[in-house]
Design a protein around this motif. Structure first.
Motif, PDB file in Angstrom:
ATOM      1  N   LYS A 160      80.993  59.766   1.520  1.00  0.00           N
ATOM      2  CA  LYS A 160      81.088  60.729   0.248  1.00  0.00           C
ATOM      3  C   LYS A 160      82.131  61.685   0.544  1.00  0.00           C
ATOM      4  O   LYS A 160      82.428  62.416   1.646  1.00  0.00           O
ATOM      5  CB  LYS A 160      79.538  61.445   0.211  1.00  0.00           C
ATOM      6  N   GLU A 174      81.945  64.733  -0.111  1.00  0.00           N
ATOM      7  CA  GLU A 174      81.788  66.055   0.243  1.00  0.00           C
ATOM      8  C   GLU A 174      81.499  66.096   1.780  1.00  0.00           C
ATOM      9  O   GLU A 174      81.588  67.122   2.575  1.00  0.00           O
ATOM     10  CB  GLU A 174      80.134  66.230  -0.235  1.00  0.00           C
ATOM     11  N   TRP A 197      83.668  65.299   4.098  1.00  0.00           N
ATOM     12  CA  TRP A 197      84.980  66.088   4.711  1.00  0.00           C
ATOM     13  C   TRP A 197      84.697  67.545   4.955  1.00  0.00           C
ATOM     14  O   TRP A 197      84.990  67.976   5.945  1.00  0.00           O
ATOM     15  CB  TRP A 197      86.005  66.030   3.473  1.00  0.00           C
ATOM     16  N   THR A 198      83.951  68.129   3.898  1.00  0.00           N
ATOM     17  CA  THR A 198      83.750  69.755   3.842  1.00  0.00           C
ATOM     18  C   THR A 198      82.762  70.055   4.983  1.00  0.00           C
ATOM     19  O   THR A 198      82.584  70.858   5.585  1.00  0.00           O
ATOM     20  CB  THR A 198      83.465  70.273   2.468  1.00  0.00           C
ATOM     21  N   ASP A 199      81.410  69.030   4.832  1.00  0.00           N
ATOM     22  CA  ASP A 199      80.285  69.456   5.294  1.00  0.00           C
ATOM     23  C   ASP A 199      80.491  69.157   7.010  1.00  0.00           C
ATOM     24  O   ASP A 199      79.877  70.003   7.635  1.00  0.00           O
ATOM     25  CB  ASP A 199      79.264  68.491   4.841  1.00  0.00           C
ATOM     26  N   HIS A 224      82.158  76.893   8.233  1.00  0.00           N
ATOM     27  CA  HIS A 224      81.412  77.689   7.204  1.00  0.00           C
ATOM     28  C   HIS A 224      80.914  78.799   7.755  1.00  0.00           C
ATOM     29  O   HIS A 224      80.460  78.848   8.941  1.00  0.00           O
ATOM     30  CB  HIS A 224      80.337  76.645   6.801  1.00  0.00           C
ATOM     31  N   CYS A 259      76.150  66.498   3.041  1.00  0.00           N
ATOM     32  CA  CYS A 259      75.869  65.788   1.645  1.00  0.00           C
ATOM     33  C   CYS A 259      74.214  65.901   1.128  1.00  0.00           C
ATOM     34  O   CYS A 259      74.006  64.676   0.649  1.00  0.00           O
ATOM     35  CB  CYS A 259      76.117  64.438   1.673  1.00  0.00           C
ATOM     36  N   TYR A 304      84.338  56.105  -6.720  1.00  0.00           N
ATOM     37  CA  TYR A 304      85.332  57.008  -7.016  1.00  0.00           C
ATOM     38  C   TYR A 304      86.629  56.792  -7.231  1.00  0.00           C
ATOM     39  O   TYR A 304      87.483  57.378  -7.559  1.00  0.00           O
ATOM     40  CB  TYR A 304      85.400  57.569  -5.336  1.00  0.00           C
ATOM     41  N   GLU A 329      88.539  60.149  -7.707  1.00  0.00           N
ATOM     42  CA  GLU A 329      88.371  61.451  -6.785  1.00  0.00           C
ATOM     43  C   GLU A 329      89.473  61.312  -5.716  1.00  0.00           C
ATOM     44  O   GLU A 329      89.401  61.171  -4.584  1.00  0.00           O
ATOM     45  CB  GLU A 329      87.058  61.091  -6.077  1.00  0.00           C
ATOM     46  N   ALA A 350      89.377  62.631  -2.411  1.00  0.00           N
ATOM     47  CA  ALA A 350      88.412  62.000  -0.899  1.00  0.00           C
ATOM     48  C   ALA A 350      89.292  61.501  -0.017  1.00  0.00           C
ATOM     49  O   ALA A 350      88.895  61.190   0.847  1.00  0.00           O
ATOM     50  CB  ALA A 350      87.543  60.881  -2.018  1.00  0.00           C
TER      51      ALA A 350
END
Length: 509
Positions: free
Chosen positions: A88, A90, A92-94, A99, A386, A409, A437, A440
């Motif tokens: 997914k 997301e 990559w960020t998570d 954070h 995610c 995607y 996307e 991604a």
């Protein structure tokens, strides 16, 4: 009474045997129904035992096996009793970004820890402070400003590539061109470039039209690393494996490492008038900014990361171009209409060619040099990836190959369509690629450990493809087409021969 005393030890032994035999069954039941990850989707065989994962890893099919499982079970997938992987955007960020009010996901020691007695490198430094210290010293060597100063070196070896290939193509007497396995030529070029940038001396692959012995051994060592990682899941197996390594193999490993040590030492003893990567490790007083062991280990890693990965993308991209001759024709037209002589082809001149950039972006999507982002560990106390909460210590990874080819995607996800990267694709609602996307696709990763060398990688890929297509005509050879989707992965992609027909460009081109 005496008989009972004699039977008692046998009974206890029998009970121990029963418990020993029953333990694996109890473990399987626990993993399937009572483990904290029991509710994460995944195949029962992979969720019950680590063995299917290890078997796929050793076969080199793990990327494709997991892709099939993602298509069946969804983007969040349990691939071992204690491990979860994601397909997914997301993730990559998570997983990879830092954070506020969250602990960092650190590299999984199973994959990343250094060998006993070996120094840390940029890649193996799990501790964020250690990694940041090494990276901070090297980062200036990989900036766009540094790249501009390094252009003559890059140009020299790309021109030598063209010269060597020109010699072979000129040998054809029938005008139909020659059949060439071009895959090793990309490796010759990228390793020679990094050798000069990193150590002030080339590996001389292009000069001699063959692999340097160090590089030839490197390919086998990468595959061996998969076996070492597999053994780490079973400490007893790892212990026995390390004990069984023959002295000749240990000597070969040390000799391999020593060649980089010697290159580093020679470079540290030189005073070069031009800037290179090592010049950023040495301060104005001639002192090195890192312990010598860390420099040796880091430059050994950088030699692979800065060369093999770029060559992989070049190989995959050209393979798709000859497989899709209509796309190849568009790129050839752009290149040959833009430049009227080879001298006009500079790093700045090729930087903004729209279709060239689109072709490389599509090559990076379909042929990611690192098809699988190796695991990080969920920090103590647990965290959410995610939308799924995971307990602390859980290994989590991102399946780049699966994500980049996911029909959810990308329109026509398995097809080579550079048009999806042109500006109008993201601005025209009528474009079939409007909902792609594109974020991604992160071939150089994200976060504090994102690839430092992405500027030079892009420069090399643009320059090599442009000069090749300006000079030569390419076409696929029937019966010898390479199917990228069938290549195995042992941490890196195991490339096979890419045989193409080459001839000097036609006058009409």
């Amino acid at each position: 009474m005496v008989l009972n005393d004699c039977l008692a030890p046998i009974g206890r032994l029998g009970m121990a045997v029963v418990l020993l035999l029953a333990y694996p069954l109890f473990k399987v039941i626990y993993n399937l129904y009572f483990h904290p990850l029991a509710n994460v989707p995944g195949p029962p065989s992979w969720s019950a035992s680590r063995f299917p994962f290890v078997w796929a890893l050793l076969k080199g099919t793990i990327v494709h096996d997991i892709e099939k499982l993602h298509r069946r079970y969804g983007p969040i997938l349990r691939i071992a009793p204690d491990e979860v992987t994601f397909s997914k955007p997301e993730a990559w960020t998570d997983i990879f970004q830092i954070h506020p009010d969250h602990q960092q996901f650190l590299k999984d020691p199973i994959w990343w820890k250094r060998q006993p007695g070996q120094p840390d490198s940029l890649l193996s430094a799990i501790n964020p402070e250690s990694h940041a210290r090494i990276r901070r010293l090297l980062t200036p060597a990989f900036t766009p400003r540094a790249l501009r100063a390094q252009e003559p070196i890059v140009q020299r070896y790309v021109s030598l590539l063209i010269e060597r290939l020109h010699e072979r193509v000129s040998e054809a007497e029938d005008g139909k061109g020659v059949e060439i396995d071009i895959a090793p030529w990309f490796n010759y070029t990228t390793f020679d470039i990094f050798g000069d940038l990193g150590f002030g001396e080339s590996f001389n692959c292009l000069q001699h039209s063959r692999y340097h012995p160090w590089i030839a051994l490197l390919f086998n060592s990468v595959k061996a690393a998969s076996f070492v990682a597999a053994a780490r899941f079973y400490p007893l197996v790892e212990f026995l494996l390390m004990k069984c390594v023959p002295p000749s193999l240990k000597k070969m490993q040390m000799d391999h490492y020593q060649q980089i040590v010697d290159k580093v030492q020679r470079r540290l003893n030189w005073e070069l008038e031009r800037p290179d990567i090592m010049s950023h490790v040495i301060n104005k007083n001639g002192e090195i900014g890192l312990p010598i062991g860390e420099i040796n280990a880091t430059f050994m890693i950088l030699t692979t990361a800065g060369s093999e990965t770029t060559a992989t993308v070049l190989c995959g991209t050209l393979n798709y171009l000859v497989t899709y001759p209509d796309k190849l024709a568009i790129l050839v037209e752009e290149v040959r209409k833009t430049f009227h002589s080879g001298d006009e082809i500079t790093l700045e001149a090729v930087r903004n060619l729209p279709y060239l950039n689109a072709v490389i972006s599509e090559g990076l999507r379909l042929c990611p040099p690192v098809p699988w982002m190796l695991p990080r560990r969920v920090p103590v106390g647990g965290d959410t990836v995610c939308g799924t909460w995971l307990p602390g210590g859980t290994p989590v990874s991102l399946q780049v190959y699966s994500l980049n080819r996911d029909p959810a995607y990308f329109h026509s996800a398995s097809s080579f369509l550079p048009e999806r990267w042109l500006s109008e694709a993201s601005t025209d609602p009528n474009s079939p690629f409007f909902h792609d996307e594109r974020r991604a696709v992160q071939p150089f990763s994200v976060g504090p450990r994102a690839c430092m060398g992405q500027h030079i990688a892009w420069a090399e890929m643009r320059l090599v493809l442009t000069k090749l297509l300006w000079t030569f005509d390419f076409e696929a050879i029937e019966g010898k087409k390479l199917k990228w989707e069938e290549l195995r992965t042992f941490l890196l992609v195991e490339k096979k021969p890419l045989e193409v027909r080459m001839k000097l460009r036609s006058i009409s081109g």
